[in-house]
Scaffold this motif. Structure first.
Motif, PDB file in Angstrom:
ATOM      1  N   THR A  50       0.827  -1.203   0.000  1.00  0.00           N
ATOM      2  CA  THR A  50       0.000   0.000   0.000  1.00  0.00           C
ATOM      3  C   THR A  50       0.864   1.258   0.000  1.00  0.00           C
ATOM      4  OG1 THR A  50      -0.162  -0.007   2.408  1.00  0.00           O
ATOM      5  CG2 THR A  50      -1.905  -1.126   1.202  1.00  0.00           C
ATOM      6  N   SER A  51       0.317   2.316  -0.540  1.00  0.00           N
ATOM      7  CA  SER A  51       1.000   3.611  -0.594  1.00  0.00           C
ATOM      8  C   SER A  51       0.862   4.336   0.738  1.00  0.00           C
ATOM      9  CB  SER A  51       0.372   4.482  -1.682  1.00  0.00           C
ATOM     10  OG  SER A  51       0.491   3.868  -2.928  1.00  0.00           O
ATOM     11  N   PRO A  52       1.756   5.301   0.992  1.00  0.00           N
ATOM     12  CA  PRO A  52       1.626   6.105   2.210  1.00  0.00           C
ATOM     13  C   PRO A  52       0.302   6.861   2.205  1.00  0.00           C
ATOM     14  CG  PRO A  52       3.729   6.528   1.128  1.00  0.00           C
ATOM     15  CD  PRO A  52       2.928   5.684   0.197  1.00  0.00           C
ATOM     16  N   GLN A  53      -0.301   6.965   3.374  1.00  0.00           N
ATOM     17  CA  GLN A  53      -1.578   7.660   3.505  1.00  0.00           C
ATOM     18  C   GLN A  53      -1.426   9.008   4.205  1.00  0.00           C
ATOM     19  OE1 GLN A  53      -4.431   6.229   2.047  1.00  0.00           O
ATOM     20  NE2 GLN A  53      -2.807   4.928   1.270  1.00  0.00           N
ATOM     21  N   GLN A  54      -0.211   9.309   4.664  1.00  0.00           N
ATOM     22  CA  GLN A  54       0.061  10.540   5.398  1.00  0.00           C
ATOM     23  C   GLN A  54       1.122  11.352   4.663  1.00  0.00           C
ATOM     24  OE1 GLN A  54      -1.572  11.417   8.229  1.00  0.00           O
ATOM     25  NE2 GLN A  54      -2.718   9.498   8.339  1.00  0.00           N
ATOM     26  N   HIS A  55       1.307  12.590   5.098  1.00  0.00           N
ATOM     27  CA  HIS A  55       2.325  13.462   4.520  1.00  0.00           C
ATOM     28  C   HIS A  55       3.723  12.976   4.910  1.00  0.00           C
ATOM     29  CE1 HIS A  55       2.489  15.205   8.558  1.00  0.00           C
ATOM     30  NE2 HIS A  55       1.162  15.235   8.496  1.00  0.00           N
TER      31      HIS A  55
ATOM     32  N   ASP B 150       3.797   3.002   9.610  1.00  0.00           N
ATOM     33  CA  ASP B 150       2.890   2.709   8.499  1.00  0.00           C
ATOM     34  C   ASP B 150       3.633   1.949   7.399  1.00  0.00           C
ATOM     35  OD1 ASP B 150       0.866   3.998   9.849  1.00  0.00           O
ATOM     36  OD2 ASP B 150       0.965   5.826   8.656  1.00  0.00           O
ATOM     37  N   CYS B 151       4.876   2.345   7.152  1.00  0.00           N
ATOM     38  CA  CYS B 151       5.697   1.651   6.157  1.00  0.00           C
ATOM     39  C   CYS B 151       5.945   0.208   6.588  1.00  0.00           C
ATOM     40  CB  CYS B 151       7.014   2.398   5.950  1.00  0.00           C
ATOM     41  SG  CYS B 151       8.099   1.646   4.724  1.00  0.00           S
ATOM     42  N   GLU B 152       6.272   0.030   7.858  1.00  0.00           N
ATOM     43  CA  GLU B 152       6.513  -1.318   8.389  1.00  0.00           C
ATOM     44  C   GLU B 152       5.287  -2.203   8.195  1.00  0.00           C
ATOM     45  OE1 GLU B 152       8.081  -3.449  12.471  1.00  0.00           O
ATOM     46  OE2 GLU B 152       7.000  -1.556  12.648  1.00  0.00           O
ATOM     47  N   SER B 153       4.138  -1.664   8.489  1.00  0.00           N
ATOM     48  CA  SER B 153       2.899  -2.411   8.324  1.00  0.00           C
ATOM     49  C   SER B 153       2.654  -2.759   6.859  1.00  0.00           C
ATOM     50  CB  SER B 153       1.736  -1.587   8.877  1.00  0.00           C
ATOM     51  OG  SER B 153       0.526  -2.252   8.693  1.00  0.00           O
ATOM     52  N   ALA B 154       2.901  -1.816   5.979  1.00  0.00           N
ATOM     53  CA  ALA B 154       2.677  -2.035   4.548  1.00  0.00           C
ATOM     54  C   ALA B 154       3.633  -3.076   3.970  1.00  0.00           C
ATOM     55  CB  ALA B 154       2.830  -0.719   3.795  1.00  0.00           C
ATOM     56  N   VAL B 155       4.856  -3.087   4.424  1.00  0.00           N
ATOM     57  CA  VAL B 155       5.888  -3.980   3.877  1.00  0.00           C
ATOM     58  C   VAL B 155       5.841  -5.366   4.529  1.00  0.00           C
ATOM     59  CG1 VAL B 155       8.395  -4.291   3.673  1.00  0.00           C
ATOM     60  CG2 VAL B 155       7.376  -2.071   3.183  1.00  0.00           C
ATOM     61  N   ASN B 156       5.332  -5.445   5.743  1.00  0.00           N
ATOM     62  CA  ASN B 156       5.362  -6.691   6.509  1.00  0.00           C
ATOM     63  C   ASN B 156       4.715  -7.868   5.783  1.00  0.00           C
ATOM     64  OD1 ASN B 156       5.932  -8.337   8.752  1.00  0.00           O
ATOM     65  ND2 ASN B 156       3.927  -7.924   9.624  1.00  0.00           N
TER      66      ASN B 156
END
Length: 70
Positions: free
Chosen positions: A5-10, A19-25
């Motif tokens: 998933t793409s980043p959802q925050q600035h 958020d990156c960790e969650s997306a990549v996990n």
């Protein structure tokens, strides 16, 4: 390969790295499962991934492009 998933925050969101960790996990775990299914031992896969990640971090540091995590 699992879609990440793409980043959802600035960019300066304080916990962006979480958020990156969650997306990549999920993609990471699928990579491990694929390697184990191909016949590699889980410990081998973990050590190789750690080595590859370490080398990549060194490359980024050499380019002075590492982000801060805080």
């Amino acid at each position: 390969m699992e879609k990440i998933t793409s980043p959802q925050q600035h960019d300066d969101y304080p916990e962006r790295w979480l958020d990156c960790e969650s997306a990549v996990n999920s993609a990471f775990r699928q990579l491990v499962l694929n390697a184990v299914s191909a016949g590699w031992r889980e410990a081998e896969v973990a050590l190789v991934i750690a080595e590859i990640a370490d080398e990549y971090v060194v490359e980024l540091a050499d380019k002075r492009s590492l982000p801060t995590l805080n």
